[in-house]
Design a protein around this motif. Structure first.
Motif, PDB file in Angstrom:
ATOM      1  N   ALA A   1       0.828  -1.214   0.000  1.00 37.40           N
ATOM      2  CA  ALA A   1       0.000   0.000   0.000  1.00 37.40           C
ATOM      3  C   ALA A   1       0.856   1.255   0.000  1.00 37.40           C
ATOM      4  O   ALA A   1       0.633   2.185  -0.795  1.00 37.40           O
ATOM      5  N   VAL A   2       1.847   1.297   0.873  1.00 33.99           N
ATOM      6  CA  VAL A   2       2.718   2.482   0.957  1.00 33.99           C
ATOM      7  C   VAL A   2       3.509   2.667  -0.331  1.00 33.99           C
ATOM      8  O   VAL A   2       3.636   3.792  -0.843  1.00 33.99           O
ATOM      9  N   SER A   3       4.022   1.571  -0.887  1.00 29.41           N
ATOM     10  CA  SER A   3       4.869   1.678  -2.078  1.00 29.41           C
ATOM     11  C   SER A   3       4.080   2.148  -3.300  1.00 29.41           C
ATOM     12  O   SER A   3       4.547   3.007  -4.058  1.00 29.41           O
ATOM     13  N   VAL A   4       2.856   1.627  -3.489  1.00 28.00           N
ATOM     14  CA  VAL A   4       2.098   2.044  -4.677  1.00 28.00           C
ATOM     15  C   VAL A   4       1.573   3.466  -4.530  1.00 28.00           C
ATOM     16  O   VAL A   4       1.496   4.213  -5.522  1.00 28.00           O
ATOM     17  N   ILE A   5       1.224   3.868  -3.302  1.00 24.19           N
ATOM     18  CA  ILE A   5       0.778   5.254  -3.102  1.00 24.19           C
ATOM     19  C   ILE A   5       1.933   6.221  -3.344  1.00 24.19           C
ATOM     20  O   ILE A   5       1.768   7.261  -3.988  1.00 24.19           O
TER      21      ILE A   5
END
Length: 265
Positions: free
Chosen positions: A89-93
């Motif tokens: 989640a953090v990486s794609v955001i």
């Protein structure tokens, strides 16, 4: 159909709220950017600046919801699933923020090292993609180590889809090393509608796209075969055959691109 969709979305949220909310964030962002594109006459490499973040938003939304659906089956790996979900989640955001920021600035987001800021953003995006790939490798390993209670063909479809997704991720690294996604010319020029794949030269993004969406295609093939009346060994064999054909198709797309041949005239 509507009730089934709502039930599936509810089940998805209950099993993995982190990735479900991440998916909704990207769907909403795509809608906002589609609206913004109607009022922006600028172009980046001949294309409306908001097209790229729109494409990535939609692709990421599909990806994280697909991943959330599969992670439900790893019921004995709650800690691992939690870590994977949050990191993805953090990486794609972070990636979509970088892409959208560069579009707002009116400059390319990928392969852009023109200024220190551009280089930093591109490097940060690359790091996020690398981290996401590591998470997918972890998921792939878990699906091979564990044996979720699923029809064999469906389980192998998920495994094969994950393998090809990881392979496509490494092809993305190849594009970074190459310095562009176009082979035989600079990025830009005449492309297919929306996806903008080159109609005049080789384009490495075609194979990348095919590999990324193997994550949906092969599990669907396995799921369909798992519901058939064929013997289980035949179901798995057909799923493996679909994997081999898909892999051969990806290899052909990569070869065409590297030879400078466009997918379509």
């Amino acid at each position: 159909m509507k009730d089934q969709t709502l039930r599936a979305l509810r089940e998805l949220y209950q099993s993995n709220p982190v990735l479900t909310i991440t998916g909704w964030f990207h769907w909403i962002l795509a809608g906002v950017l589609i609206l913004a594109a109607q009022f922006d006459s600028r172009t980046i490499l001949g294309v409306n600046p908001w097209i790229k973040p729109i494409k990535f938003s939609i692709s990421i939304a599909i990806y994280v919801w697909t991943l959330a659906w599969y992670l439900r089956y790893l019921s004995g790996r709650r800690r691992a699933v939690g870590i994977i979900s949050w990191v993805v989640a953090v990486s794609v955001i972070a990636e979509i923020v970088g892409i959208t920021l560069q579009s707002a600035r009116g400059v390319p987001s990928h392969f852009n090292i023109t200024t220190p800021l551009d280089a930093t953003i591109f490097s940060a995006m690359g790091a996020m993609i690398g981290i996401n790939t590591v998470m997918l490798i972890w998921v792939c390993v878990l699906f091979f180590v564990d044996h979720p209670d699923l029809p064999a063909a469906y389980l192998w479809g998920i495994r094969f889809g994950l393998l090809l997704f990881v392979l496509a991720s490494f092809e993305g690294v190849f594009m970074v090393i190459h310095g562009s996604h176009t082979v035989g010319a600079a990025d830009g020029g005449v492309g297919l509608p929306f996806v903008n794949w080159s109609r005049q030269h080789g384009d490495l993004r075609v194979m990348h796209f095919a590999g990324m969406h193997a994550l949906q295609v092969l599990p669907l093939v396995g799921y369909w075969l798992g519901r058939s009346r064929r013997p289980e060994t035949a179901q798995v064999s057909y799923t493996a055959g679909a994997f081999c054909l898909y892999l051969a198709g990806m290899a052909l797309l990569f070869w065409m691109a590297w030879q400078g041949r466009p997918m379509a005239l």
